[in-house]
Design an enzyme around this catalytic site. Structure first.
Site: not given
Ligand code: F6R
Length: 250
Positions: A67, A136, A138, A143
């Site tokens: 990313d 979370n 990801h 996400e």
């Protein structure tokens, strides 16, 4: 899924670097998928040490980063381009033309994403993808959501990710809200995946991963359960509050 619990961050970094080394020994022109963030820094240091001791050769290796922040140029020292140069690439003998990182300032982001996926395919796919995990769940910057996006894409970062990344910026307000990330296909089509989990703050995420209630885009890391070659390297810090390991090795 193979779960490898290690005693500390140093062992996690060495274990991860050993896996990378063996992949490159078996295939000198291996294609690696690489993460940024805090977790892999020790692994990169270990790989640099191996390179200096002439125990690893990156000259034929190709890399694809997971990313990049949207709107951030190569020169921005907060960008993942800059991170990778500073923490890894500038210390090893990788051919600069074999380095691939999404361009956060591409004029046409959609075209950039399509070209990125195409290049991964042209290079024969990723041999070893290394991942970190978000609080979370990801992976990359996929996400939690009600759908998983397959291709590389521009995404809105979850508020908790913006908050977690604020430590690398002057604060929350400067922490980016968007990023370009490899999608689920790029991740799942990698031949081998190694997920690195470090730190007490990852306990909830790792608990959810290992309890494996269901595979769902609401917890993106759960997709790793349907890949047939995943190793999770966990610092025991991240699992100290519970003991699910033996129960959930599959
Ligand atoms: C970064 C990436 C993210 C991180 C994750 C964990 O390239 O893809 O998924 O791996 O946010 O970050 P750290 O290691 O900083 O806890």
């Amino acid at each position: 899924m193979i779960i490898n619990v290690v005693r500390n961050y140093c062992e996690l970094s060495k274990t991860a670097a050993d896996v990378v080394q063996s992949v490159i020994i078996n295939k000198p022109n291996a294609v690696l998928g690489l993460p940024t963030g805090s977790t892999p820094i020790g692994m990169y240091n270990e790989l640099i040490r191996m390179y200096r001791e002439r125990n690893i050769d990156f000259s034929e290796v190709t890399t694809f980063n997971l990313d990049e922040y949207y709107g951030m140029s190569y020169e921005n020292e907060k960008s993942y381009h800059y991170y990778m140069q500073r923490n890894f690439f500038s210390h090893i003998n990788i051919n600069p033309s074999n380095i691939n990182i999404p361009n956060g300032i591409a004029k046409d982001i959609e075209k950039e994403c399509i070209a990125y996926d195409m290049k991964i395919k042209e290079c024969g796919g990723i041999d070893l993808l290394i991942l970190g995990i978000g609080h979370n769940g990801h992976i990359g910057f996929n996400e939690p959501s009600n759908e998983m996006i397959m291709n590389t894409h521009l995404t809105n970062l979850a508020e908790e990710t913006v908050m977690a990344n604020a430590r690398f910026f002057k604060g929350h307000d400067e922490s980016p809200e968007k990023a370009i990330t490899m999608g689920l296909e790029g991740i799942m089509s990698s031949r081998q995946i190694m997920l690195l989990v470090n730190g007490k703050d990852k306990t909830a995420a790792v608990r959810r991963l290992l309890t494996r209630d269901k595979v769902s885009p609401e917890f993106p890391a759960s997709f790793l359960h349907v890949h047939n070659n995943v190793m999770v390297v966990i610092n025991e810090d991240a699992i100290e509050e519970f003991n699910l390991i033996h129960k959930h090795i599959s």
